[in-house]
Design a protein around this motif. Structure first.
Motif, mmCIF file in Angstrom:
data_model
loop_
_atom_site.group_PDB
_atom_site.id
_atom_site.type_symbol
_atom_site.label_atom_id
_atom_site.label_comp_id
_atom_site.label_asym_id
_atom_site.label_seq_id
_atom_site.Cartn_x
_atom_site.Cartn_y
_atom_site.Cartn_z
ATOM 1 N N LEU A 211 -32.863 5.495 -43.729
ATOM 2 C CA LEU A 211 -32.414 4.975 -42.385
ATOM 3 C C LEU A 211 -31.993 6.003 -41.236
ATOM 4 N N ALA A 212 -32.699 6.211 -40.165
ATOM 5 C CA ALA A 212 -32.310 6.968 -39.028
ATOM 6 C C ALA A 212 -31.885 6.198 -37.778
ATOM 7 N N ASP A 213 -31.344 7.250 -36.783
ATOM 8 C CA ASP A 213 -30.815 6.726 -35.664
ATOM 9 C C ASP A 213 -31.658 7.087 -34.475
ATOM 10 N N VAL A 214 -32.348 6.111 -33.803
ATOM 11 C CA VAL A 214 -33.235 6.412 -32.750
ATOM 12 C C VAL A 214 -33.208 5.487 -31.390
ATOM 13 N N PRO A 215 -33.645 5.786 -30.417
ATOM 14 C CA PRO A 215 -33.561 4.814 -29.377
ATOM 15 C C PRO A 215 -34.088 3.501 -29.461
ATOM 16 N N ASP A 216 -35.321 3.184 -30.335
ATOM 17 C CA ASP A 216 -35.808 1.918 -30.607
ATOM 18 C C ASP A 216 -34.958 0.930 -31.238
ATOM 19 N N LEU A 217 -33.952 1.546 -31.876
ATOM 20 C CA LEU A 217 -32.989 0.361 -32.272
ATOM 21 C C LEU A 217 -32.270 -0.443 -31.033
ATOM 22 N N SER A 231 -35.815 -1.617 -37.486
ATOM 23 C CA SER A 231 -35.579 -0.592 -38.334
ATOM 24 C C SER A 231 -36.518 0.782 -38.337
ATOM 25 N N PHE A 232 -35.877 1.881 -38.260
ATOM 26 C CA PHE A 232 -36.612 2.792 -38.456
ATOM 27 C C PHE A 232 -35.921 3.825 -39.584
ATOM 28 N N LEU A 233 -37.247 4.136 -40.454
ATOM 29 C CA LEU A 233 -36.872 5.030 -41.612
ATOM 30 C C LEU A 233 -37.633 6.225 -41.436
ATOM 31 N N ALA A 234 -37.126 7.283 -41.963
ATOM 32 C CA ALA A 234 -37.879 8.625 -41.898
ATOM 33 C C ALA A 234 -37.510 9.561 -42.881
ATOM 34 N N GLY A 235 -38.304 10.523 -43.312
ATOM 35 C CA GLY A 235 -38.137 11.434 -44.426
ATOM 36 C C GLY A 235 -39.152 12.429 -44.068
ATOM 37 N N THR A 236 -39.265 13.305 -45.014
ATOM 38 C CA THR A 236 -40.249 14.549 -45.363
ATOM 39 C C THR A 236 -41.243 14.319 -46.555
ATOM 40 N N ASP A 237 -42.279 15.075 -46.780
ATOM 41 C CA ASP A 237 -43.034 14.573 -48.003
ATOM 42 C C ASP A 237 -42.464 15.284 -49.048
ATOM 43 N N VAL A 238 -41.391 15.970 -49.140
ATOM 44 C CA VAL A 238 -40.745 16.624 -50.504
ATOM 45 C C VAL A 238 -39.491 15.625 -50.790
ATOM 46 N N ARG A 239 -39.387 15.182 -51.844
ATOM 47 C CA ARG A 239 -38.712 14.089 -52.573
ATOM 48 C C ARG A 239 -37.297 14.892 -52.511
ATOM 49 N N LEU A 240 -37.194 15.958 -52.788
ATOM 50 C CA LEU A 240 -35.736 16.862 -53.107
ATOM 51 C C LEU A 240 -35.060 17.002 -51.597
ATOM 52 N N HIS A 241 -35.928 16.848 -50.519
ATOM 53 C CA HIS A 241 -35.155 16.953 -49.221
ATOM 54 C C HIS A 241 -34.502 15.569 -48.940
ATOM 55 N N ASN A 242 -35.246 14.639 -49.342
ATOM 56 C CA ASN A 242 -34.820 13.079 -48.920
ATOM 57 C C ASN A 242 -33.601 12.786 -49.986
ATOM 58 N N ILE A 243 -33.826 12.934 -51.100
ATOM 59 C CA ILE A 243 -32.602 12.730 -52.082
ATOM 60 C C ILE A 243 -31.483 13.523 -51.745
#
Length: 545
Positions: A211-217, A231-243
């Protein structure tokens, strides 16, 4: 252009130069500015500090437009935009800071007086997301829920501005609109997996996003008919970053750390060390559920960018708008309604990117599938509450009774049933893929279950326990829940030892009323609650300007 040699600013600068503009590539770092502009006739290095000397620089240079790509915009003020207005220059930024973008309208009168356009958020959010959502909502009478998901190649997200923006809300409360009321989420929590598919393209599978904070909310619930949950969900393609970000969010949420913002430089270094594990593929999707007449519809727009071109996407809106600034009505506004999806697709068609829109008819809500034609005979408040469309909710009051047997008290504690007494009650129901998640909030004490239709029964899940109910229609336009089966994990258990769970719903004085009791053989009452909910019809909202 402020930040013109940065990750996204550099792309906008090159696009502007290619369109024939002479671009002052501005920032604090002279060496970076000169290195970026080397060999490019229309790119001119220009050293300026946005916090000191900008006003004088604008007076001297008299630019046609000022593009702010410096960031981060979370917690920033509008001093740069005000300086542009004072200099008579158009202004565009690529901000995704929620409060920054949503408050840009306070400059509207000044921008109109100066005869300039001031556009905030000319990036993936809210410019692209707004254009896509507008397309998906076309022809719908009401929208129940919108989910926006971004999964970026980490090779384009390594900048200090991006890291600072993420860490500014990591583990912090995020304002949401859920269950027809304000709610709270937490930055980079609610970690989920998402797939991205476009016909004829290798799919992206099981990408982690949080979950990320953006104007669309703020913007989309106000703009779309029905005031949907967003809702807005974001992440990178590297699992280690997100975890890693998810793990780091907990100390902030628990107040062990005041903020993670002080870790920006460390995050950038860690990100750089792990970039070798990343791919060159990014994805962006918008999922919307709504209703046209009696038809329940899901529409999804999905974009997959190849060959490391994902970071180009946030630069597109500003580049398109730069060529149209003289045609825009003067004033200050966010970029959520500034462009159409056709504007973006015209540019995307020249990139290694693929996209598609999919639409499908959604099945009836779970209660309607179980009850069949009897569902239409329910009293209006009962039928309205169970006609879930993505996300719904209602508020009221409830009286709770608890069993006194020690075993009953233990079971009630394990399932987080509310304490005895009278409570304010709010029930939120979220629907996805034919399943409904019910969250019952009794004055701050919450418990949750999942319901779905299986084999003609309404099956309710409490962890490993499942209960199958028939839903006979009552003479009063209400319904009863009659247990027919129950299971522990995959094992079906005999009804003779099943909990007794008589439940009834009906309408009274225009309210949705309920009476539920749960008791066990030899133990007796575990919990019982009765009360009412106000079920308001979803009204069509007027779009904000």
């Amino acid at each position: 252009m402020l930040g013109g040699y940065g990750t996204f600013g550099g792309r906008i600068a090159r696009r502007a130069a290619a369109a024939g503009f002479e671009v002052l590539v501005a920032g604090r770092n002279a060496a970076k500015a000169h290195a970026f502009c080397a060999g490019e006739d229309r790119l001119i290095p220009f050293v300026v500090d946005r916090d000191a000397g900008l006003v004088e620089a604008l007076r001297t240079q008299r630019p046609f437009a000022l593009i702010d790509a410096a960031g981060p915009f979370q917690g920033a003020d509008h001093a740069v935009a005000e300086a542009a207005i004072a200099a008579g220059a158009h202004y565009v930024d690529i901000a995704d800071g929620r409060d920054f973008v949503c408050s840009i309208g306070r400059l509207d009168a000044a921008a109109r007086k100066a005869g300039v356009a001031v556009i905030s958020g000319a990036s993936s959010l809210p410019a692209l997301s707004g254009a896509v959502t507008s397309r998906l909502a076309a022809g719908l009478d009401t929208v129940g829920a919108v989910e926006i998901v971004l999964s970026a190649s980490s090779r384009g997200t390594a900048g200090a501005s991006v890291a600072a923006a993420v860490l500014s809300y990591l583990g912090k409360p995020i304002r949401l609109w859920r269950g027809r009321r304000p709610a709270t989420g937490w930055g980079w929590q609610d970690l989920q997996r998402r797939d991205f598919t476009v016909e004829g393209v290798k799919p992206l599978r099981r990408r982690l996003v949080g979950l990320a904070d953006v104007p669309d909310l703020d913007l989309l619930p106000a703009r779309l008919p029905g005031r949907p949950a967003v809702s807005f969900l974001a992440g990178t393609d590297v699992r280690l970053h997100n975890i890693g970000l998810w793990l780091l969010s907990w100390p902030v949420r628990w107040h062990w750390l005041e903020s993670a913002s002080g870790l920006t430089n460390l995050l950038v270094r860690l990100h750089g060390w792990s970039r070798w594990t990343s791919s060159l593929r990014s994805a962006f999707s918008v999922r919307l559920v709504g209703k046209a007449g009696s038809r329940r519809i899901e529409r999804i727009w999905t974009l997959i960018a190849e060959e490391g071109q994902g970071p180009e996407i946030p630069s597109l809106a500003a580049s398109i708008l730069l060529e149209r600034l003289d045609t825009l009505v003067p004033g200050a506004r966010d970029a959520g309604t500034a462009l159409t999806i056709e504007d973006f697709e015209a540019v995307l068609s020249r990139m290694p990117a693929s996209w598609e829109v999919r639409e499908r008819a959604l099945p009836a809500p779970a209660y309607a599938r179980v009850m069949g034609t009897d569902f239409d005979a329910l009293a209006p408040p009962v039928r309205a509450f169970h006609a879930v469309l993505g996300d719904t909710g209602a508020a009221g009051r409830a009286i709770v009774r608890r069993g006194r047997n020690p075993v009953a008290r233990l079971i009630a504690a394990l399932f987080r049933f509310p304490p005895a007494g009278e409570h304010a009650l709010h029930v939120t129901v979220r629907e996805r893929n034919g399943e409904e998640i019910w969250t019952r909030d009794f004055g701050g004490r919450r418990f949750e279950s999942m319901l779905k239709e299986r084999g003609g029964l309404l099956v309710e899940h409490f962890g490993l326990l499942r209960f199958g109910f028939d839903l006979p229609l009552g003479d009063d336009g209400g319904l009863k829940m009659v247990m027919r089966r129950w299971w522990l994990g995959p094992m079906r258990l005999p009804l003779a030892i099943a909990p007794k769970a008589p439940a009834r719903e009906w309408a009274e004085d225009g309210r949705f009323c309920f009476d539920v009791a749960i008791a066990l053989p030899l133990v007796g009452l575990v919990v019982a609650y009765e009360g009412w909910l106000e079920v308001s019809p979803v009204a069509r909202e007027t779009a904000v300007p």
